[in-house]
Design a protein around this motif. Structure first.
Motif: not given
Length: 304
Positions: A1-9
């Motif tokens: 699966m293609k990774p996200d550009d950014c994950i915000i926590v």
């Protein structure tokens, strides 16, 4: 699966600002929210620019969520439990699931330490009525010429009482547990400012009419507002677990662009060293988000 550009926590003012920026940059992002933003506690913020009559903290968050969603940034109600960088991408774990992302922005904030033994329902009602306050930078104006208690001692309690002294001359510094633990310098500063001192322990908190009362070593005392100066828990555990440097009080150390010591890991808001203010958190998130966009573009052109 293609990774996200950014994950915000985190989905307080910093996290939501980052989501708005990154979504408008047409990046693939995820926004994880465990639902405990400190901003939701605010009865009414009156120093946030653009709201001359003030705005309730939860209403502000609702508006920001709506704005983020308008551009495709959907908030997911999940708690992140682990963050790692095993390779060029980050692995974010929450609710037993793993997600991959090229970058991560931590906007996890802090939690204020409450007075020991206070009932949660009583605490929340007192907060809603301005009888308990945590941020004199935000709302010191509202206690102008009022009778105020600061629950605390030592350097931190002294500094808080001195700050509030610029709004009112009726201040009492109350030790939370017993006798005060004050250096000579603190005692001299308090005496010079005319700030009274009372020993603890504090207890038997109650709302009595329009005031907040509690027991002390000198008997029951009543105040218009009470500021607990008991420190806070900085939610920097995810950053630490990923190898990022922490500074004073466990705040995350960042550079001028709000990148941590781990490449691709950013942080903004109260979890970094600085002024714990909504406006500051939003500004930090804007800088971090734009840096994230530019860093990703350096690795691969961003095109529609």
């Amino acid at each position: 699966m293609k990774p996200d550009d950014c994950i915000i926590v985190g989905a307080g003012p910093a996290g939501l600002t980052a989501a708005i920026y990154l979504a408008r940059y047409h990046l693939d992002i995820r926004l994880f929210d465990c639902g405990t933003s400190r901003a939701s506690w605010i009865p009414k913020s009156r120093n946030h620019a653009g709201f001359p009559d003030g705005i309730n903290g939860e209403e502000l968050l609702d508006r920001m969520r709506e704005q983020a969603a308008k551009y495709g940034a959907m908030r997911e109600p999940k708690r992140v439990t682990k963050l790692a960088k095993p390779d060029d991408c980050f692995t974010v774990t929450c609710d037993g699931e793993e997600y991959r992302s090229r970058t991560v922005l931590l906007a996890t904030g802090v939690v204020n330490n409450r007075p020991k033994g206070i009932d949660e329902q009583l605490h929340d009602e007192a907060m809603s009525r301005g009888l308990i306050r945590y941020c004199p930078v935000c709302d010191g104006y509202e206690v102008t010429d009022k009778k105020v208690a600061v629950i605390g001692t030592g350097d931190h309690g002294t500094a808080e009482a001195q700050f509030i002294r610029t709004f009112t001359d009726d201040i009492t510094l109350v030790s939370p547990e017993g006798d005060h633990d004050l250096s000579d310098a603190c005692s001299k500063a308090l005496d010079g400012a005319g700030i009274k001192r009372v020993a603890g322990p504090c207890g038997e908190y109650a709302i009595e009419g329009d005031r907040f009362g509690f027991e002390t070593a000198e008997g029951r005392m009543m105040f218009d507002s009470v500021y607990p100066a008991l420190g806070s828990l900085v939610r920097s555990g995810l950053a630490k677990g990923c190898g990022a440097d922490l500074g004073d009080g466990d705040c995350i150390v960042v550079d001028d662009h709000y990148e941590t010591s781990v490449a691709g890991l950013f942080a903004a808001g109260d979890v970094v060293v600085g002024l714990d203010q909504i406006s500051a958190a939003m500004g930090q998130a804007g800088i971090a988000s734009t840096t994230i966009r530019n860093r990703l573009a350096e690795k691969a052109p961003l095109m529609r």
